[in-house]
Scaffold this active site. Structure first.
Site, PDB file in Angstrom:
ATOM      1  N   ASP A   1       0.803  -1.225   0.000  1.00  0.00           N
ATOM      2  CA  ASP A   1       0.000   0.000   0.000  1.00  0.00           C
ATOM      3  C   ASP A   1       0.834   1.273   0.000  1.00  0.00           C
ATOM      4  O   ASP A   1       0.361   2.337   0.384  1.00  0.00           O
ATOM      5  CB  ASP A   1      -0.906   0.006   1.235  1.00  0.00           C
ATOM      6  CG  ASP A   1      -0.142  -0.297   2.529  1.00  0.00           C
ATOM      7  OD1 ASP A   1       1.086  -0.048   2.572  1.00  0.00           O
ATOM      8  OD2 ASP A   1      -0.761  -0.767   3.487  1.00  0.00           O
TER       9      ASP A   1
ATOM     10  N   GLU B   1      -0.538  -8.920  -1.588  1.00  0.00           N
ATOM     11  CA  GLU B   1      -1.090  -8.418  -0.322  1.00  0.00           C
ATOM     12  C   GLU B   1      -2.289  -7.501  -0.597  1.00  0.00           C
ATOM     13  O   GLU B   1      -2.404  -6.405  -0.070  1.00  0.00           O
ATOM     14  CB  GLU B   1      -0.038  -7.701   0.521  1.00  0.00           C
ATOM     15  CG  GLU B   1      -0.437  -7.562   1.989  1.00  0.00           C
ATOM     16  CD  GLU B   1       0.626  -6.864   2.814  1.00  0.00           C
ATOM     17  OE1 GLU B   1       1.084  -7.473   3.782  1.00  0.00           O
ATOM     18  OE2 GLU B   1       0.988  -5.704   2.502  1.00  0.00           O
TER      19      GLU B   1
ATOM     20  N   GLU C   1      -1.822   5.148   3.196  1.00  0.00           N
ATOM     21  CA  GLU C   1      -1.861   3.752   2.766  1.00  0.00           C
ATOM     22  C   GLU C   1      -3.265   3.237   2.475  1.00  0.00           C
ATOM     23  O   GLU C   1      -3.482   2.466   1.528  1.00  0.00           O
ATOM     24  CB  GLU C   1      -1.173   2.866   3.813  1.00  0.00           C
ATOM     25  CG  GLU C   1       0.332   3.008   3.869  1.00  0.00           C
ATOM     26  CD  GLU C   1       0.789   4.174   4.732  1.00  0.00           C
ATOM     27  OE1 GLU C   1       2.015   4.367   4.868  1.00  0.00           O
ATOM     28  OE2 GLU C   1      -0.075   4.903   5.288  1.00  0.00           O
TER      29      GLU C   1
ATOM     30  N   HIS D   1       6.513   4.720  13.616  1.00  0.00           N
ATOM     31  CA  HIS D   1       6.831   5.710  12.591  1.00  0.00           C
ATOM     32  C   HIS D   1       5.614   6.286  11.878  1.00  0.00           C
ATOM     33  O   HIS D   1       5.755   7.121  10.991  1.00  0.00           O
ATOM     34  CB  HIS D   1       7.736   5.070  11.527  1.00  0.00           C
ATOM     35  CG  HIS D   1       7.035   4.041  10.693  1.00  0.00           C
ATOM     36  ND1 HIS D   1       6.827   2.764  11.145  1.00  0.00           N
ATOM     37  CD2 HIS D   1       6.487   4.107   9.464  1.00  0.00           C
ATOM     38  CE1 HIS D   1       6.183   2.078  10.213  1.00  0.00           C
ATOM     39  NE2 HIS D   1       5.954   2.862   9.183  1.00  0.00           N
TER      40      HIS D   1
ATOM     41  N   ARG E   1       2.598   8.328  10.364  1.00  0.00           N
ATOM     42  CA  ARG E   1       2.305   9.758  10.263  1.00  0.00           C
ATOM     43  C   ARG E   1       1.135  10.167  11.149  1.00  0.00           C
ATOM     44  O   ARG E   1       1.118  11.261  11.714  1.00  0.00           O
ATOM     45  CB  ARG E   1       1.968  10.132   8.807  1.00  0.00           C
ATOM     46  CG  ARG E   1       3.130  10.073   7.840  1.00  0.00           C
ATOM     47  CD  ARG E   1       2.648  10.305   6.408  1.00  0.00           C
ATOM     48  NE  ARG E   1       3.731  10.159   5.441  1.00  0.00           N
ATOM     49  CZ  ARG E   1       4.417  11.171   4.933  1.00  0.00           C
ATOM     50  NH1 ARG E   1       4.141  12.393   5.308  1.00  0.00           N
ATOM     51  NH2 ARG E   1       5.369  10.965   4.048  1.00  0.00           N
TER      52      ARG E   1
ATOM     53  N   HIS F   1      13.308   5.600  13.764  1.00  0.00           N
ATOM     54  CA  HIS F   1      13.109   5.956  12.350  1.00  0.00           C
ATOM     55  C   HIS F   1      13.827   7.262  12.029  1.00  0.00           C
ATOM     56  O   HIS F   1      14.015   8.126  12.889  1.00  0.00           O
ATOM     57  CB  HIS F   1      11.615   6.088  12.067  1.00  0.00           C
ATOM     58  CG  HIS F   1      11.249   6.046  10.623  1.00  0.00           C
ATOM     59  ND1 HIS F   1      11.325   7.143   9.799  1.00  0.00           N
ATOM     60  CD2 HIS F   1      10.785   5.031   9.846  1.00  0.00           C
ATOM     61  CE1 HIS F   1      10.923   6.807   8.581  1.00  0.00           C
ATOM     62  NE2 HIS F   1      10.587   5.539   8.571  1.00  0.00           N
TER      63      HIS F   1
END
Length: 372
Positions: free
Chosen positions: A99, A121, A135, A212, A214, A245
């Site tokens: 994604d 996937e 995503e 990590h 957003r 990250h």
């Protein structure tokens, strides 16, 4: 003589490379396939590590990564660069995974050229368009223009059916399990990798932390860090390892709130072999990573998911993972329960992985080989 089938794999990030590697390897073992690989370089440094580990020769490298790139940059620049690749090479199939923005532009470029898209996937859904961002939108848009959908779980297949997508949908399991099982056998006894973790006491429990997303930037991420700090203070004999990250939105908060604890180890991002070694040695995993949610149950590691919603609900439903979100109280409470109650821990650790059995790549390859 049977015609060759030309396949182009489009890869941009480390998780994509990990999950594509078993399929690339399986396809290359078939004489009928001509396999080429395009690296967009969306996450250049982290991607290179996995490409080397899995020995993935690549044919095209777009070097898309640049400082402070936005989603606009990645999408527009990457799509234009892929147009250049497709002027030089016209495959029968373009395979994308997951994604990411790379997966979306790979599928879109194929659509513009009327090339069949295989989505590895396929069918994951959180049900909330902006979580995870971007995503959730990426995977829905890929499904809309995709030719063949390789669903990792029955729930993913059902998600596609709920959207009216019923043709060319195949339940194959998740290729991340293929990659993980291969990697664990290779690294678990690697003394060179072990030397890089000399700061750890392997007689003590280890909690692996990754974060990590957003959607957690700002106060939610501060609450996550405060929960870890509280746990470190209460459990001085438990070691907390956090590969931080590279995103400055994460690093600034993490180092400001977690630096200075003797049992919190803030380390640079780990390459895949080191991450697999550490995952194998860990007692609990606290993460917002989709891939680790899938991998950890295969190794018997309970997972606490740092997200308000997850598209990987199979682990939650099975009991191998618990959704704790970014709530300081819930992160602390569920971690303490696993640390203090052996019966609860063993029950969670003993649940079979709902995401796959390690044969997904062979299933995908057979479907491509026998496509009519």
């Amino acid at each position: 003589m049977t015609d060759k089938i030309n396949i182009l794999f489009v890869i941009g990030t480390r998780p994509e490379a990990i999950k594509m590697a078993p399929v690339i390897r399986a396809c290359r073992q078939q004489q009928r396939f001509e396999v080429k690989v395009c690296l967009t370089g969306q996450h250049k440094e982290m991607l290179a590590q996995v490409v080397d580990f899995f020995d993935i020769p690549f044919d095209f490298s777009l070097s898309l990564m640049k400082p402070n790139q936005s989603l606009f940059d990645v999408t527009a620049d990457g799509l234009k660069m892929l147009e250049g690749v497709l002027k030089d090479y016209t495959p029968d199939w373009i395979l994308v995974q997951g994604d990411t923005t790379t997966a979306f532009i790979g599928a879109l470029a194929a659509f513009y050229k009327k090339i069949k898209v295989g989505h590895i996937e396929a069918g994951l859904r959180s049900g909330q368009l902006y979580s995870p961002f971007p995503e959730e939108a990426n995977r829905k848009m890929i499904s809309a223009i995709c030719h063949t959908h390789f669903a990792p779980t029955l729930k993913a297949q059902q998600n596609l059916e709920n959207e009216g997508i019923t043709e060319q949908v195949y339940l194959v399991g998740n290729t991340v399990i293929d990659a993980l099982l291969w990697a664990v056998d290779r690294v678990k006894d690697d003394e060179k990798i072990k030397l890089d973790f000399q700061y750890l006491n392997l007689e003590q429990k280890i909690i692996l932390i990754t974060g990590h997303r957003r959607e957690s930037f700002g106060k939610p991420f501060e609450d996550i860090c405060d929960a870890i700090a509280t746990l470190a203070g209460r459990y001085p004999d438990v070691q907390f390892v956090y590969p931080v990250h590279l995103n400055p939105n994460i690093r600034e908060v993490v180092f400001a709130r977690l630096k200075g604890y003797s049992n919190i180890f803030l380390v640079e991002p780990l390459d895949y072999p080191h991450l697999v070694w550490l995952l194998h040695r860990s007692y609990i995993v606290i993460t917002d990573s989709g891939g680790i949610q899938e991998e950890a149950p295969s190794l018997g590691k309970p997972v606490l998911v740092l997200r308000e919603v997850t598209e990987r609900t199979e682990g939650i439903d099975a009991g191998s993972a618990i959704l704790v979100g970014t709530s300081k109280e819930k992160i602390i409470g569920e971690t303490e329960l696993l640390l203090n109650d052996t019966a609860v821990y063993n029950r969670m650790a003993g649940i079979a992985n709902p995401y796959g059995d390690g044969n997904s790549a062979q299933k995908i390859t057979a479907l491509l080989l026998n496509y009519k």
